[in-house]
Write a protein that holds these residues in place. Structure first.
Motif, PDB file in Angstrom:
ATOM      1  N   SER A 164       0.828  -1.202   0.000  1.00 21.39           N
ATOM      2  CA  SER A 164       0.000   0.000   0.000  1.00 21.39           C
ATOM      3  C   SER A 164       0.868   1.260   0.000  1.00 21.39           C
ATOM      4  CB  SER A 164      -0.917   0.002   1.220  1.00 21.39           C
ATOM      5  OG  SER A 164      -1.675   1.199   1.279  1.00 21.39           O
ATOM      6  N   SER A 165       1.900   1.283   0.835  1.00 25.99           N
ATOM      7  CA  SER A 165       2.808   2.427   0.878  1.00 25.99           C
ATOM      8  C   SER A 165       3.588   2.549  -0.422  1.00 25.99           C
ATOM      9  CB  SER A 165       3.776   2.293   2.055  1.00 25.99           C
ATOM     10  OG  SER A 165       3.087   2.364   3.282  1.00 25.99           O
ATOM     11  N   TYR A 166       3.936   1.398  -0.986  1.00 30.69           N
ATOM     12  CA  TYR A 166       4.634   1.417  -2.275  1.00 30.69           C
ATOM     13  C   TYR A 166       3.758   2.076  -3.341  1.00 30.69           C
ATOM     14  CZ  TYR A 166       6.473  -0.214  -6.733  1.00 30.69           C
ATOM     15  OH  TYR A 166       6.934  -0.265  -8.036  1.00 30.69           O
ATOM     16  N   ASP A 167       2.488   1.729  -3.370  1.00 29.64           N
ATOM     17  CA  ASP A 167       1.576   2.317  -4.353  1.00 29.64           C
ATOM     18  C   ASP A 167       1.486   3.833  -4.182  1.00 29.64           C
ATOM     19  OD1 ASP A 167       1.039  -0.170  -5.412  1.00 29.64           O
ATOM     20  OD2 ASP A 167      -0.808  -0.462  -4.274  1.00 29.64           O
ATOM     21  N   ASP A 168       1.443   4.291  -2.933  1.00 32.37           N
ATOM     22  CA  ASP A 168       1.367   5.730  -2.674  1.00 32.37           C
ATOM     23  C   ASP A 168       2.618   6.444  -3.173  1.00 32.37           C
ATOM     24  OD1 ASP A 168      -1.090   5.404  -1.509  1.00 32.37           O
ATOM     25  OD2 ASP A 168      -0.336   5.418   0.556  1.00 32.37           O
ATOM     26  N   MET A 169       3.777   5.858  -2.903  1.00 30.18           N
ATOM     27  CA  MET A 169       5.035   6.490  -3.317  1.00 30.18           C
ATOM     28  C   MET A 169       5.202   6.429  -4.832  1.00 30.18           C
ATOM     29  SD  MET A 169       7.704   5.432  -0.325  1.00 30.18           S
ATOM     30  CE  MET A 169       8.821   6.678  -0.892  1.00 30.18           C
ATOM     31  N   TYR A 170       4.762   5.338  -5.420  1.00 29.78           N
ATOM     32  CA  TYR A 170       4.835   5.216  -6.879  1.00 29.78           C
ATOM     33  C   TYR A 170       3.995   6.308  -7.538  1.00 29.78           C
ATOM     34  CZ  TYR A 170       4.864   3.054 -11.518  1.00 29.78           C
ATOM     35  OH  TYR A 170       5.018   2.815 -12.865  1.00 29.78           O
ATOM     36  N   ALA A 171       2.801   6.539  -6.990  1.00 32.01           N
ATOM     37  CA  ALA A 171       1.920   7.560  -7.559  1.00 32.01           C
ATOM     38  C   ALA A 171       2.547   8.943  -7.464  1.00 32.01           C
ATOM     39  CB  ALA A 171       0.575   7.540  -6.832  1.00 32.01           C
ATOM     40  N   THR A 172       3.241   9.210  -6.349  1.00 34.69           N
ATOM     41  CA  THR A 172       3.836  10.533  -6.149  1.00 34.69           C
ATOM     42  C   THR A 172       5.117  10.724  -6.953  1.00 34.69           C
ATOM     43  OG1 THR A 172       2.929  10.698  -3.914  1.00 34.69           O
ATOM     44  CG2 THR A 172       4.806  12.114  -4.435  1.00 34.69           C
ATOM     45  N   LEU A 173       6.019   9.735  -6.901  1.00 42.45           N
ATOM     46  CA  LEU A 173       7.358   9.917  -7.461  1.00 42.45           C
ATOM     47  C   LEU A 173       7.485   9.469  -8.915  1.00 42.45           C
ATOM     48  CD1 LEU A 173       9.447   8.763  -4.378  1.00 42.45           C
ATOM     49  CD2 LEU A 173       8.838  11.093  -5.059  1.00 42.45           C
ATOM     50  N   VAL A 174       6.630   8.569  -9.348  1.00 41.66           N
ATOM     51  CA  VAL A 174       6.726   8.075 -10.733  1.00 41.66           C
ATOM     52  C   VAL A 174       5.608   8.676 -11.583  1.00 41.66           C
ATOM     53  CG1 VAL A 174       6.738   6.047 -12.224  1.00 41.66           C
ATOM     54  CG2 VAL A 174       7.837   5.956  -9.971  1.00 41.66           C
ATOM     55  N   THR A 175       4.361   8.427 -11.183  1.00 38.11           N
ATOM     56  CA  THR A 175       3.240   8.952 -11.960  1.00 38.11           C
ATOM     57  C   THR A 175       3.247  10.471 -12.000  1.00 38.11           C
ATOM     58  OG1 THR A 175       1.925   7.033 -11.289  1.00 38.11           O
ATOM     59  CG2 THR A 175       0.745   8.912 -12.233  1.00 38.11           C
ATOM     60  N   LYS A 176       3.568  11.083 -10.858  1.00 35.85           N
ATOM     61  CA  LYS A 176       3.584  12.535 -10.760  1.00 35.85           C
ATOM     62  C   LYS A 176       5.023  13.053 -10.690  1.00 35.85           C
ATOM     63  CE  LYS A 176       1.297  16.247  -8.133  1.00 35.85           C
ATOM     64  NZ  LYS A 176       0.558  16.589  -6.889  1.00 35.85           N
ATOM     65  N   GLY A 177       5.963  12.242 -11.090  1.00 31.53           N
ATOM     66  CA  GLY A 177       7.374  12.540 -10.897  1.00 31.53           C
ATOM     67  C   GLY A 177       7.872  13.825 -11.524  1.00 31.53           C
ATOM     68  N   LYS A 178       7.218  14.292 -12.566  1.00 27.84           N
ATOM     69  CA  LYS A 178       7.696  15.489 -13.259  1.00 27.84           C
ATOM     70  C   LYS A 178       7.144  16.783 -12.666  1.00 27.84           C
ATOM     71  CE  LYS A 178       8.746  13.465 -17.779  1.00 27.84           C
ATOM     72  NZ  LYS A 178      10.139  13.886 -17.795  1.00 27.84           N
ATOM     73  N   SER A 179       6.231  16.678 -11.699  1.00 30.66           N
ATOM     74  CA  SER A 179       5.654  17.919 -11.182  1.00 30.66           C
ATOM     75  C   SER A 179       5.313  17.845  -9.695  1.00 30.66           C
ATOM     76  CB  SER A 179       4.386  18.265 -11.968  1.00 30.66           C
ATOM     77  OG  SER A 179       3.458  17.183 -11.904  1.00 30.66           O
ATOM     78  N   PRO A 180       6.243  17.420  -8.844  1.00 33.81           N
ATOM     79  CA  PRO A 180       5.941  17.375  -7.418  1.00 33.81           C
ATOM     80  C   PRO A 180       5.994  18.770  -6.811  1.00 33.81           C
ATOM     81  CG  PRO A 180       8.216  16.784  -7.768  1.00 33.81           C
ATOM     82  CD  PRO A 180       7.617  16.993  -9.134  1.00 33.81           C
ATOM     83  N   ASP A 181       5.194  18.997  -5.775  1.00 29.64           N
ATOM     84  CA  ASP A 181       5.290  20.261  -5.052  1.00 29.64           C
ATOM     85  C   ASP A 181       5.894  19.978  -3.674  1.00 29.64           C
ATOM     86  OD1 ASP A 181       3.244  19.169  -3.480  1.00 29.64           O
ATOM     87  OD2 ASP A 181       1.679  20.236  -4.583  1.00 29.64           O
ATOM     88  N   LEU A 182       5.990  21.006  -2.838  1.00 31.79           N
ATOM     89  CA  LEU A 182       6.652  20.847  -1.551  1.00 31.79           C
ATOM     90  C   LEU A 182       5.937  19.827  -0.670  1.00 31.79           C
ATOM     91  CD1 LEU A 182       8.903  21.717   0.330  1.00 31.79           C
ATOM     92  CD2 LEU A 182       7.474  23.630   1.103  1.00 31.79           C
ATOM     93  N   ASP A 183       4.612  19.830  -0.698  1.00 32.47           N
ATOM     94  CA  ASP A 183       3.867  18.858   0.098  1.00 32.47           C
ATOM     95  C   ASP A 183       4.116  17.433  -0.397  1.00 32.47           C
ATOM     96  OD1 ASP A 183       2.788  20.721   1.806  1.00 32.47           O
ATOM     97  OD2 ASP A 183       0.950  20.995   0.629  1.00 32.47           O
ATOM     98  N   ASP A 184       4.196  17.262  -1.718  1.00 36.18           N
ATOM     99  CA  ASP A 184       4.519  15.944  -2.279  1.00 36.18           C
ATOM    100  C   ASP A 184       5.868  15.467  -1.761  1.00 36.18           C
ATOM    101  OD1 ASP A 184       2.206  15.746  -3.814  1.00 36.18           O
ATOM    102  OD2 ASP A 184       3.105  16.821  -5.505  1.00 36.18           O
ATOM    103  N   PHE A 185       6.842  16.389  -1.786  1.00 39.95           N
ATOM    104  CA  PHE A 185       8.195  16.064  -1.351  1.00 39.95           C
ATOM    105  C   PHE A 185       8.202  15.641   0.116  1.00 39.95           C
ATOM    106  CE2 PHE A 185      12.206  17.457   0.605  1.00 39.95           C
ATOM    107  CZ  PHE A 185      13.112  16.737  -0.152  1.00 39.95           C
ATOM    108  N   ARG A 186       7.543  16.420   0.952  1.00 43.58           N
ATOM    109  CA  ARG A 186       7.517  16.111   2.382  1.00 43.58           C
ATOM    110  C   ARG A 186       6.821  14.786   2.656  1.00 43.58           C
ATOM    111  NH1 ARG A 186       5.795  22.087   4.647  1.00 43.58           N
ATOM    112  NH2 ARG A 186       7.889  22.909   4.988  1.00 43.58           N
ATOM    113  N   ASN A 187       5.673  14.582   2.021  1.00 42.61           N
ATOM    114  CA  ASN A 187       4.926  13.346   2.255  1.00 42.61           C
ATOM    115  C   ASN A 187       5.702  12.125   1.783  1.00 42.61           C
ATOM    116  OD1 ASN A 187       2.788  14.824   3.321  1.00 42.61           O
ATOM    117  ND2 ASN A 187       1.688  14.934   1.375  1.00 42.61           N
ATOM    118  N   ALA A 188       6.297  12.242   0.599  1.00 42.89           N
ATOM    119  CA  ALA A 188       7.069  11.115   0.056  1.00 42.89           C
ATOM    120  C   ALA A 188       8.296  10.841   0.911  1.00 42.89           C
ATOM    121  CB  ALA A 188       7.484  11.414  -1.384  1.00 42.89           C
ATOM    122  N   LEU A 189       8.960  11.906   1.356  1.00 43.61           N
ATOM    123  CA  LEU A 189      10.159  11.732   2.177  1.00 43.61           C
ATOM    124  C   LEU A 189       9.810  11.093   3.518  1.00 43.61           C
ATOM    125  CD1 LEU A 189      13.152  12.152   2.709  1.00 43.61           C
ATOM    126  CD2 LEU A 189      12.623  14.442   3.539  1.00 43.61           C
TER     127      LEU A 189
END
Length: 279
Positions: A164-189
């Motif tokens: 489940s956590s892998y799916d969340d990180m995949y969505a943020t860093l791969v699917t949305k990898g070209k346009s993360p914002d600061l909240d994306d960065f913090r949540n993924a980190l």
């Protein structure tokens, strides 16, 4: 580990010719060559070898609890130990029982080496994410593609540990990898740091990037390794040995995922030798 029909035997290594064959190549030598390349200088950072890459990453991170930590030092130490153990394992004078014990020891060392090799991957992923947000500079072009690349090669072990956590990180860093914002960065980190145990690394091994000193909003320095003596639903153990045993649930989860993937031999390997537990 040399084997034939489940039995350890003298003079053979799976995937390689007999050690008596003139074309035999020590598998540990081959692994070391692929990591080190042709470097002679221990601190070398030039070229495109994995060794130089790991050294480069180490120069932009600092390790608070153990400033002397070096992933390359640990990797080289593990490879040297594996080379020595392999020579003993295939020696005709080594008993069958000793071969079995040595094979298990080599399995543990090999697993540790892979974990140390994961450290620069995690560092590269974090640094690439930070570069997109302007926390640090980079000479790399298309840095967004590097975020996707490092995410793909770094996060795979998490899928069998916490899908489940892998799916969340995949969505943020791969699917949305070209346009993360600061909240994306913090949540993924934060999620990545909470799952370091799935990758076999620790907060101190990964370290804190130097740019975090000038960017308190990056949240980089918040990573803290769990204490050796943890409180489990009100039960406090007398030693850190319980923590190792408590990790068996991750082994069970991993075995279940591997069976679903029909990776039966790998599942049996985790069942018989463990991955997160060593007891």
């Amino acid at each position: 580990k040399a084997e034939s029909n489940g039995e350890l035997v003298d003079g053979t290594v799976p995937g390689f010719v007999s050690i008596d064959d003139p074309n035999y190549v020590d598998p540990i030598d081959k692994a070391a060559a692929m990591w080190i390349g042709t470097h002679e200088n221990k601190t070398s950072m030039e070229g495109e070898s994995l060794y130089a890459w790991a050294n480069r990453m180490d120069t932009i991170y600092f390790h608070i609890d153990d400033p002397s930590f070096s992933a390359n030092d640990e990797i080289l130490g593990g490879l040297k130990e594996l080379k020595s153990d392999l020579a003993t394992c295939v020696d005709v004078g080594t008993s069958q029982d000793d071969k079995v014990e040595m094979a298990y020891k080599m399995r543990v060392f090999a697993d540790d080496v892979v974990k140390y090799m994961t450290v620069p991957l995690v560092q590269s992923l974090i640094s690439s994410m930070a570069a997109i947000l302007g926390f640090t500079t980079t000479d790399l072009k298309d840095i967004e593609d590097y975020v996707i690349l490092y995410a793909l090669v770094t996060l795979s072990p998490i899928e069998v540990c916490d899908s489940s956590s892998y799916d969340d990180m995949y969505a943020t860093l791969v699917t949305k990898g070209k346009s993360p914002d600061l909240d994306d960065f913090r949540n993924a980190l934060n999620l990545l740091q909470s799952l370091y145990i799935c990758l076999g690394v620790t907060c101190n091994q990964v370290g804190v990037p130097l740019f975090a000193k000038d960017n308190p909003n990056s949240s980089i320095s918040d990573c803290v390794d769990p204490p050796d003596k943890i409180n489990l639903v009100g039960y406090t153990p007398t030693s850190d040995a319980m923590l190792q045993s408590a990790l068996v649930d991750l082994d069970v989860r991993t075995i279940g995922t591997l069976i679903e993937m029909e990776a039966f031999q790998t599942a049996f390997d985790v069942y018989s030798m463990g991955r997160f537990t060593r007891d």
